[in-house]
Write a protein that holds these residues in place. Sequence first.
Motif, PDB file in Angstrom:
ATOM      1  N   SER A  10       0.868  -1.174   0.000  1.00 20.34           N
ATOM      2  CA  SER A  10       0.000   0.000   0.000  1.00 20.34           C
ATOM      3  C   SER A  10       0.906   1.226   0.000  1.00 20.34           C
ATOM      4  O   SER A  10       1.699   1.415   0.920  1.00 20.34           O
ATOM      5  N   ILE A  11       0.809   2.036  -1.046  1.00 22.16           N
ATOM      6  CA  ILE A  11       1.668   3.209  -1.163  1.00 22.16           C
ATOM      7  C   ILE A  11       1.096   4.319  -0.285  1.00 22.16           C
ATOM      8  O   ILE A  11      -0.084   4.651  -0.371  1.00 22.16           O
ATOM      9  N   ILE A  12       1.936   4.853   0.570  1.00 24.17           N
ATOM     10  CA  ILE A  12       1.536   5.959   1.431  1.00 24.17           C
ATOM     11  C   ILE A  12       2.431   7.155   1.143  1.00 24.17           C
ATOM     12  O   ILE A  12       3.370   7.051   0.357  1.00 24.17           O
ATOM     13  N   ARG A  13       2.151   8.254   1.785  1.00 25.56           N
ATOM     14  CA  ARG A  13       2.823   9.514   1.467  1.00 25.56           C
ATOM     15  C   ARG A  13       4.339   9.402   1.352  1.00 25.56           C
ATOM     16  O   ARG A  13       4.924   9.801   0.373  1.00 25.56           O
ATOM     17  N   ARG A  14       4.992   8.894   2.340  1.00 28.84           N
ATOM     18  CA  ARG A  14       6.464   8.806   2.318  1.00 28.84           C
ATOM     19  C   ARG A  14       6.922   7.363   2.459  1.00 28.84           C
ATOM     20  O   ARG A  14       7.532   6.987   3.448  1.00 28.84           O
ATOM     21  N   GLY A  15       6.631   6.565   1.478  1.00 29.47           N
ATOM     22  CA  GLY A  15       7.044   5.175   1.516  1.00 29.47           C
ATOM     23  C   GLY A  15       5.889   4.245   1.226  1.00 29.47           C
ATOM     24  O   GLY A  15       5.039   4.530   0.398  1.00 29.47           O
ATOM     25  N   CYS A  16       5.856   3.106   1.934  1.00 33.41           N
ATOM     26  CA  CYS A  16       4.774   2.149   1.722  1.00 33.41           C
ATOM     27  C   CYS A  16       4.548   1.290   2.956  1.00 33.41           C
ATOM     28  O   CYS A  16       5.395   1.209   3.836  1.00 33.41           O
ATOM     29  N   GLU A  17       3.394   0.666   2.972  1.00 31.09           N
ATOM     30  CA  GLU A  17       3.076  -0.341   3.971  1.00 31.09           C
ATOM     31  C   GLU A  17       3.087  -1.678   3.260  1.00 31.09           C
ATOM     32  O   GLU A  17       2.571  -1.798   2.147  1.00 31.09           O
ATOM     33  N   ILE A  18       3.677  -2.666   3.903  1.00 30.09           N
ATOM     34  CA  ILE A  18       3.742  -4.002   3.330  1.00 30.09           C
ATOM     35  C   ILE A  18       2.852  -4.890   4.193  1.00 30.09           C
ATOM     36  O   ILE A  18       3.118  -5.079   5.378  1.00 30.09           O
ATOM     37  N   HIS A  19       1.800  -5.398   3.595  1.00 27.16           N
ATOM     38  CA  HIS A  19       0.847  -6.255   4.298  1.00 27.16           C
ATOM     39  C   HIS A  19       1.286  -7.694   4.059  1.00 27.16           C
ATOM     40  O   HIS A  19       1.315  -8.150   2.911  1.00 27.16           O
ATOM     41  N   ILE A  20       1.636  -8.386   5.134  1.00 26.25           N
ATOM     42  CA  ILE A  20       2.149  -9.748   5.000  1.00 26.25           C
ATOM     43  C   ILE A  20       1.309 -10.716   5.814  1.00 26.25           C
ATOM     44  O   ILE A  20       0.574 -10.328   6.722  1.00 26.25           O
ATOM     45  N   LEU A  21       1.446 -11.987   5.477  1.00 24.99           N
ATOM     46  CA  LEU A  21       0.775 -13.068   6.173  1.00 24.99           C
ATOM     47  C   LEU A  21       1.848 -14.063   6.578  1.00 24.99           C
ATOM     48  O   LEU A  21       2.405 -14.755   5.729  1.00 24.99           O
ATOM     49  N   GLN A  22       2.180 -14.088   7.872  1.00 25.58           N
ATOM     50  CA  GLN A  22       3.199 -15.003   8.380  1.00 25.58           C
ATOM     51  C   GLN A  22       2.557 -15.952   9.376  1.00 25.58           C
ATOM     52  O   GLN A  22       1.964 -15.517  10.359  1.00 25.58           O
ATOM     53  N   ASN A  23       2.645 -17.238   9.088  1.00 24.93           N
ATOM     54  CA  ASN A  23       2.086 -18.268   9.961  1.00 24.93           C
ATOM     55  C   ASN A  23       0.610 -18.012  10.259  1.00 24.93           C
ATOM     56  O   ASN A  23       0.158 -18.156  11.394  1.00 24.93           O
ATOM     57  N   GLY A  24      -0.138 -17.598   9.241  1.00 19.02           N
ATOM     58  CA  GLY A  24      -1.567 -17.362   9.391  1.00 19.02           C
ATOM     59  C   GLY A  24      -1.947 -16.053  10.064  1.00 19.02           C
ATOM     60  O   GLY A  24      -3.114 -15.775  10.272  1.00 19.02           O
ATOM     61  N   THR A  25      -0.965 -15.238  10.421  1.00 15.90           N
ATOM     62  CA  THR A  25      -1.221 -13.971  11.095  1.00 15.90           C
ATOM     63  C   THR A  25      -0.842 -12.818  10.189  1.00 15.90           C
ATOM     64  O   THR A  25       0.232 -12.810   9.603  1.00 15.90           O
ATOM     65  N   GLY A  26      -1.742 -11.841  10.093  1.00 17.51           N
ATOM     66  CA  GLY A  26      -1.474 -10.665   9.274  1.00 17.51           C
ATOM     67  C   GLY A  26      -0.631  -9.649  10.025  1.00 17.51           C
ATOM     68  O   GLY A  26      -0.792  -9.462  11.229  1.00 17.51           O
ATOM     69  N   LYS A  27       0.297  -9.020   9.318  1.00 18.07           N
ATOM     70  CA  LYS A  27       1.152  -7.976   9.882  1.00 18.07           C
ATOM     71  C   LYS A  27       1.303  -6.869   8.858  1.00 18.07           C
ATOM     72  O   LYS A  27       1.209  -7.109   7.665  1.00 18.07           O
ATOM     73  N   ILE A  28       1.553  -5.663   9.351  1.00 21.62           N
ATOM     74  CA  ILE A  28       1.828  -4.540   8.464  1.00 21.62           C
ATOM     75  C   ILE A  28       3.189  -3.972   8.831  1.00 21.62           C
ATOM     76  O   ILE A  28       3.430  -3.635   9.992  1.00 21.62           O
ATOM     77  N   LEU A  29       4.067  -3.903   7.845  1.00 24.16           N
ATOM     78  CA  LEU A  29       5.385  -3.307   8.033  1.00 24.16           C
ATOM     79  C   LEU A  29       5.411  -1.992   7.262  1.00 24.16           C
ATOM     80  O   LEU A  29       4.877  -1.905   6.162  1.00 24.16           O
ATOM     81  N   ARG A  30       6.036  -0.996   7.826  1.00 26.44           N
ATOM     82  CA  ARG A  30       6.153   0.298   7.148  1.00 26.44           C
ATOM     83  C   ARG A  30       7.611   0.551   6.794  1.00 26.44           C
ATOM     84  O   ARG A  30       8.491   0.227   7.566  1.00 26.44           O
ATOM     85  N   THR A  31       7.801   1.128   5.622  1.00 25.39           N
ATOM     86  CA  THR A  31       9.149   1.444   5.185  1.00 25.39           C
ATOM     87  C   THR A  31       9.132   2.710   4.336  1.00 25.39           C
ATOM     88  O   THR A  31       8.117   3.047   3.751  1.00 25.39           O
ATOM     89  N   ARG A  32      10.249   3.372   4.302  1.00 24.87           N
ATOM     90  CA  ARG A  32      10.391   4.550   3.440  1.00 24.87           C
ATOM     91  C   ARG A  32      10.963   4.159   2.084  1.00 24.87           C
ATOM     92  O   ARG A  32      11.083   4.971   1.189  1.00 24.87           O
ATOM     93  N   LYS A  33      11.318   2.897   1.945  1.00 20.30           N
ATOM     94  CA  LYS A  33      11.908   2.390   0.707  1.00 20.30           C
ATOM     95  C   LYS A  33      10.884   2.425  -0.429  1.00 20.30           C
ATOM     96  O   LYS A  33       9.726   2.085  -0.250  1.00 20.30           O
ATOM     97  N   ARG A  34      11.343   2.847  -1.587  1.00 21.09           N
ATOM     98  CA  ARG A  34      10.488   2.819  -2.768  1.00 21.09           C
ATOM     99  C   ARG A  34      10.428   1.389  -3.304  1.00 21.09           C
ATOM    100  O   ARG A  34      11.408   0.662  -3.262  1.00 21.09           O
ATOM    101  N   ILE A  35       9.297   1.019  -3.807  1.00 16.81           N
ATOM    102  CA  ILE A  35       9.108  -0.329  -4.331  1.00 16.81           C
ATOM    103  C   ILE A  35       9.770  -0.445  -5.701  1.00 16.81           C
ATOM    104  O   ILE A  35       9.603   0.424  -6.551  1.00 16.81           O
ATOM    105  N   GLN A  36      10.504  -1.526  -5.902  1.00 16.18           N
ATOM    106  CA  GLN A  36      11.084  -1.831  -7.209  1.00 16.18           C
ATOM    107  C   GLN A  36      10.044  -2.652  -7.969  1.00 16.18           C
ATOM    108  O   GLN A  36      10.090  -3.869  -8.007  1.00 16.18           O
TER     109      GLN A  36
END
Length: 142
Positions: free
Chosen positions: A55-81
């Motif tokens: 999910s692209i946000i103002r200064r970076g992105c949120e990465i929505h992941i599913l690890q071991n059946g649990t959802g998590k959101i990671l935020r980063t300022r890194k641009r997506i390649q």
Amino acid sequence: QPYRYLLKQSNPSEIQRELGTILTYTKEHKGKKYFIVEDDGMYQKIDIDEILYFSIIRRGCEIHILQNGTGKILRTRKRIQEEELRREYFCRIHKSFLVNPRYITEVKKSEIKMDNNEILSVSKAKRKTFEDMFAEYLSYRK
């Protein structure tokens, strides 16, 4: 990438045992691709297969992941390649969303439903490209 080493004086049974562990390791990790996330000097390696969507946000992105059946959101300022992710069949459905088709459970004209029951909008401008990429992914997957 080095995994283990053997000394010259290793006996045949040691060599055979180590070869077995090396083969098991390579079977488990063969073809795995990772996305490196950096946030405030901390790096995290994420298996691309665990990423639901970006999910692209103002200064970076949120990465929505599913690890071991649990959802998590990671935020980063890194641009997506995006070009790299397209090789993994990630699809741009909106200027704000880049999705992993593995987790799409339902496709409607203007929205998709993900494995985690989230509904994401598909923009008119991206609809045709998304439909083509999703069809390509489905044909590749068979």
